[in-house]
Design a protein around this motif. Structure first.
Motif, PDB file in Angstrom:
ATOM      1  N   THR A   1       3.069   7.538  -1.793  1.00  0.00           N
ATOM      2  CA  THR A   1       3.877   6.864  -0.791  1.00  0.00           C
ATOM      3  C   THR A   1       2.981   6.475   0.366  1.00  0.00           C
ATOM      4  O   THR A   1       1.804   6.790   0.400  1.00  0.00           O
ATOM      5  CB  THR A   1       5.005   7.788  -0.285  1.00  0.00           C
ATOM      6  OG1 THR A   1       4.409   8.912   0.353  1.00  0.00           O
ATOM      7  CG2 THR A   1       5.916   8.233  -1.423  1.00  0.00           C
ATOM      8  N   ALA A   2       3.563   5.792   1.350  1.00  0.00           N
ATOM      9  CA  ALA A   2       2.791   5.352   2.510  1.00  0.00           C
ATOM     10  C   ALA A   2       2.174   6.537   3.245  1.00  0.00           C
ATOM     11  O   ALA A   2       1.116   6.420   3.841  1.00  0.00           O
ATOM     12  CB  ALA A   2       3.677   4.547   3.455  1.00  0.00           C
ATOM     13  N   SER A   3       2.828   7.701   3.181  1.00  0.00           N
ATOM     14  CA  SER A   3       2.307   8.869   3.868  1.00  0.00           C
ATOM     15  C   SER A   3       1.211   9.572   3.068  1.00  0.00           C
ATOM     16  O   SER A   3       0.589  10.504   3.550  1.00  0.00           O
ATOM     17  CB  SER A   3       3.441   9.854   4.179  1.00  0.00           C
ATOM     18  OG  SER A   3       3.960  10.362   2.955  1.00  0.00           O
ATOM     19  N   GLY A   4       1.000   9.122   1.814  1.00  0.00           N
ATOM     20  CA  GLY A   4      -0.057   9.715   1.003  1.00  0.00           C
ATOM     21  C   GLY A   4       0.417  10.809   0.081  1.00  0.00           C
ATOM     22  O   GLY A   4      -0.326  11.265  -0.775  1.00  0.00           O
ATOM     23  N   SER A   5       1.658  11.287   0.205  1.00  0.00           N
ATOM     24  CA  SER A   5       2.154  12.328  -0.689  1.00  0.00           C
ATOM     25  C   SER A   5       2.633  11.686  -1.983  1.00  0.00           C
ATOM     26  O   SER A   5       2.953  10.516  -2.035  1.00  0.00           O
ATOM     27  CB  SER A   5       3.290  13.102  -0.012  1.00  0.00           C
ATOM     28  OG  SER A   5       4.386  12.253   0.208  1.00  0.00           O
ATOM     29  N   HIS A   6       2.684  12.508  -3.043  1.00  0.00           N
ATOM     30  CA  HIS A   6       3.129  11.991  -4.329  1.00  0.00           C
ATOM     31  C   HIS A   6       4.632  12.155  -4.448  1.00  0.00           C
ATOM     32  O   HIS A   6       5.193  13.159  -4.049  1.00  0.00           O
ATOM     33  CB  HIS A   6       2.416  12.728  -5.467  1.00  0.00           C
ATOM     34  CG  HIS A   6       0.953  12.397  -5.512  1.00  0.00           C
ATOM     35  ND1 HIS A   6       0.477  11.258  -6.094  1.00  0.00           N
ATOM     36  CD2 HIS A   6      -0.122  13.041  -5.015  1.00  0.00           C
ATOM     37  CE1 HIS A   6      -0.834  11.208  -5.971  1.00  0.00           C
ATOM     38  NE2 HIS A   6      -1.225  12.284  -5.307  1.00  0.00           N
ATOM     39  N   GLN A   7       5.264  11.138  -5.023  1.00  0.00           N
ATOM     40  CA  GLN A   7       6.712  11.152  -5.169  1.00  0.00           C
ATOM     41  C   GLN A   7       7.049  10.416  -6.463  1.00  0.00           C
ATOM     42  O   GLN A   7       6.457   9.388  -6.776  1.00  0.00           O
ATOM     43  CB  GLN A   7       7.342  10.444  -3.975  1.00  0.00           C
ATOM     44  CG  GLN A   7       8.837  10.395  -3.992  1.00  0.00           C
ATOM     45  CD  GLN A   7       9.386   9.699  -2.752  1.00  0.00           C
ATOM     46  OE1 GLN A   7       8.665   9.033  -2.029  1.00  0.00           O
ATOM     47  NE2 GLN A   7      10.653   9.853  -2.514  1.00  0.00           N
ATOM     48  N   GLN A   8       7.999  10.954  -7.215  1.00  0.00           N
ATOM     49  CA  GLN A   8       8.447  10.317  -8.445  1.00  0.00           C
ATOM     50  C   GLN A   8       9.148   9.005  -8.109  1.00  0.00           C
ATOM     51  O   GLN A   8       9.933   8.941  -7.168  1.00  0.00           O
ATOM     52  CB  GLN A   8       9.407  11.256  -9.183  1.00  0.00           C
ATOM     53  CG  GLN A   8       9.883  10.742 -10.505  1.00  0.00           C
ATOM     54  CD  GLN A   8       8.768  10.698 -11.541  1.00  0.00           C
ATOM     55  OE1 GLN A   8       7.813  11.452 -11.449  1.00  0.00           O
ATOM     56  NE2 GLN A   8       8.894   9.821 -12.506  1.00  0.00           N
ATOM     57  N   VAL A   9       8.835   7.957  -8.858  1.00  0.00           N
ATOM     58  CA  VAL A   9       9.484   6.664  -8.654  1.00  0.00           C
ATOM     59  C   VAL A   9      10.485   6.465  -9.778  1.00  0.00           C
ATOM     60  O   VAL A   9      10.123   6.482 -10.951  1.00  0.00           O
ATOM     61  CB  VAL A   9       8.442   5.518  -8.643  1.00  0.00           C
ATOM     62  CG1 VAL A   9       9.129   4.179  -8.442  1.00  0.00           C
ATOM     63  CG2 VAL A   9       7.404   5.754  -7.565  1.00  0.00           C
ATOM     64  N   ASP A  10      11.749   6.280  -9.405  1.00  0.00           N
ATOM     65  CA  ASP A  10      12.782   6.123 -10.424  1.00  0.00           C
ATOM     66  C   ASP A  10      13.003   4.647 -10.757  1.00  0.00           C
ATOM     67  O   ASP A  10      12.525   3.760 -10.079  1.00  0.00           O
ATOM     68  CB  ASP A  10      14.088   6.795  -9.989  1.00  0.00           C
ATOM     69  CG  ASP A  10      14.666   6.208  -8.709  1.00  0.00           C
ATOM     70  OD1 ASP A  10      14.560   4.982  -8.494  1.00  0.00           O
ATOM     71  OD2 ASP A  10      15.237   6.978  -7.923  1.00  0.00           O
ATOM     72  N   GLY A  11      13.740   4.420 -11.822  1.00  0.00           N
ATOM     73  CA  GLY A  11      13.991   3.071 -12.313  1.00  0.00           C
ATOM     74  C   GLY A  11      14.692   2.177 -11.316  1.00  0.00           C
ATOM     75  O   GLY A  11      14.386   0.993 -11.220  1.00  0.00           O
ATOM     76  N   GLU A  12      15.640   2.720 -10.562  1.00  0.00           N
ATOM     77  CA  GLU A  12      16.378   1.907  -9.591  1.00  0.00           C
ATOM     78  C   GLU A  12      15.452   1.389  -8.497  1.00  0.00           C
ATOM     79  O   GLU A  12      15.517   0.216  -8.133  1.00  0.00           O
ATOM     80  CB  GLU A  12      17.524   2.717  -8.975  1.00  0.00           C
ATOM     81  CG  GLU A  12      18.358   1.890  -8.000  1.00  0.00           C
ATOM     82  CD  GLU A  12      19.516   2.669  -7.401  1.00  0.00           C
ATOM     83  OE1 GLU A  12      20.364   2.019  -6.764  1.00  0.00           O
ATOM     84  OE2 GLU A  12      19.569   3.909  -7.552  1.00  0.00           O
ATOM     85  N   ARG A  13      14.588   2.253  -7.994  1.00  0.00           N
ATOM     86  CA  ARG A  13      13.640   1.820  -6.954  1.00  0.00           C
ATOM     87  C   ARG A  13      12.677   0.775  -7.490  1.00  0.00           C
ATOM     88  O   ARG A  13      12.360  -0.191  -6.807  1.00  0.00           O
ATOM     89  CB  ARG A  13      12.886   3.021  -6.397  1.00  0.00           C
ATOM     90  CG  ARG A  13      13.784   3.902  -5.536  1.00  0.00           C
ATOM     91  CD  ARG A  13      13.109   5.160  -5.058  1.00  0.00           C
ATOM     92  NE  ARG A  13      11.919   4.886  -4.299  1.00  0.00           N
ATOM     93  CZ  ARG A  13      10.860   5.693  -4.261  1.00  0.00           C
ATOM     94  NH1 ARG A  13      10.855   6.809  -4.945  1.00  0.00           N
ATOM     95  NH2 ARG A  13       9.810   5.393  -3.537  1.00  0.00           N
ATOM     96  N   LEU A  14      12.199   0.974  -8.722  1.00  0.00           N
ATOM     97  CA  LEU A  14      11.292  -0.001  -9.332  1.00  0.00           C
ATOM     98  C   LEU A  14      11.986  -1.348  -9.524  1.00  0.00           C
ATOM     99  O   LEU A  14      11.399  -2.403  -9.272  1.00  0.00           O
ATOM    100  CB  LEU A  14      10.766   0.517 -10.669  1.00  0.00           C
ATOM    101  CG  LEU A  14       9.770   1.671 -10.573  1.00  0.00           C
ATOM    102  CD1 LEU A  14       9.527   2.266 -11.948  1.00  0.00           C
ATOM    103  CD2 LEU A  14       8.472   1.215  -9.932  1.00  0.00           C
ATOM    104  N   THR A  15      13.242  -1.327  -9.933  1.00  0.00           N
ATOM    105  CA  THR A  15      13.999  -2.561 -10.136  1.00  0.00           C
ATOM    106  C   THR A  15      14.187  -3.315  -8.820  1.00  0.00           C
ATOM    107  O   THR A  15      13.992  -4.529  -8.755  1.00  0.00           O
ATOM    108  CB  THR A  15      15.365  -2.249 -10.784  1.00  0.00           C
ATOM    109  OG1 THR A  15      15.125  -1.635 -12.055  1.00  0.00           O
ATOM    110  CG2 THR A  15      16.208  -3.501 -10.965  1.00  0.00           C
ATOM    111  N   ILE A  16      14.555  -2.587  -7.772  1.00  0.00           N
ATOM    112  CA  ILE A  16      14.752  -3.216  -6.461  1.00  0.00           C
ATOM    113  C   ILE A  16      13.430  -3.773  -5.936  1.00  0.00           C
ATOM    114  O   ILE A  16      13.370  -4.904  -5.451  1.00  0.00           O
ATOM    115  CB  ILE A  16      15.389  -2.233  -5.465  1.00  0.00           C
ATOM    116  CG1 ILE A  16      16.838  -1.941  -5.880  1.00  0.00           C
ATOM    117  CG2 ILE A  16      15.330  -2.775  -4.039  1.00  0.00           C
ATOM    118  CD1 ILE A  16      17.481  -0.801  -5.126  1.00  0.00           C
ATOM    119  N   ALA A  17      12.361  -3.003  -6.050  1.00  0.00           N
ATOM    120  CA  ALA A  17      11.049  -3.458  -5.581  1.00  0.00           C
ATOM    121  C   ALA A  17      10.608  -4.711  -6.335  1.00  0.00           C
ATOM    122  O   ALA A  17      10.098  -5.669  -5.738  1.00  0.00           O
ATOM    123  CB  ALA A  17      10.018  -2.342  -5.724  1.00  0.00           C
TER     124      ALA A  17
END
Length: 113
Positions: free
Chosen positions: A3-19
């Motif tokens: 993420t922008a803060s540098g920490s790792h975060q799981q990216v789900d399908g909904e976020r990928l679709t919107i992006a």
């Protein structure tokens, strides 16, 4: 993914679709230019038309698509419609895309973190 803060975060399908949808809207040079022009404040169609290589009807259609996608907001001021960008994140994304392009056009090495 980081993420922008540098920490790792799981990216789900909904976020990928919107992006991906946001990036599809940015993939048109006229829409990208319009978003760049309204990133710092409201502008009407007439003012925007004088700054882009497109007709008034084309500018209106592009703004309509951006509004339906939730990337710009419109408000009426008398007979004029004023448009503004909806998110600081979107404004930063536009700036980053243009910054990347600037490096490519000018032959400046890209930054690596």
């Amino acid at each position: 993914m980081a993420t922008a803060s540098g920490s790792h975060q799981q990216v789900d399908g909904e976020r990928l679709t919107i992006a991906a949808d946001v990036l599809r809207h940015l993939a048109d040079p006229t829409r990208l230019h319009l978003l760049h022009l309204i990133r710092d404040g409201e502008q009407d169609v007439s003012t925007l038309t004088t700054q882009v290589a497109a007709s008034r009807s084309s500018v209106s259609q592009h703004l309509g698509r951006l509004r339906l996608a939730g990337l710009v907001q419109a408000r009426r001021d008398g007979r004029r419609m004023l448009y503004r960008i909806t998110s600081d994140h979107l404004a930063a994304l536009v700036d980053e895309a243009l910054g990347f392009a600037d490096h490519s056009v000018r032959g400046i090495p890209h930054h690596h973190g």
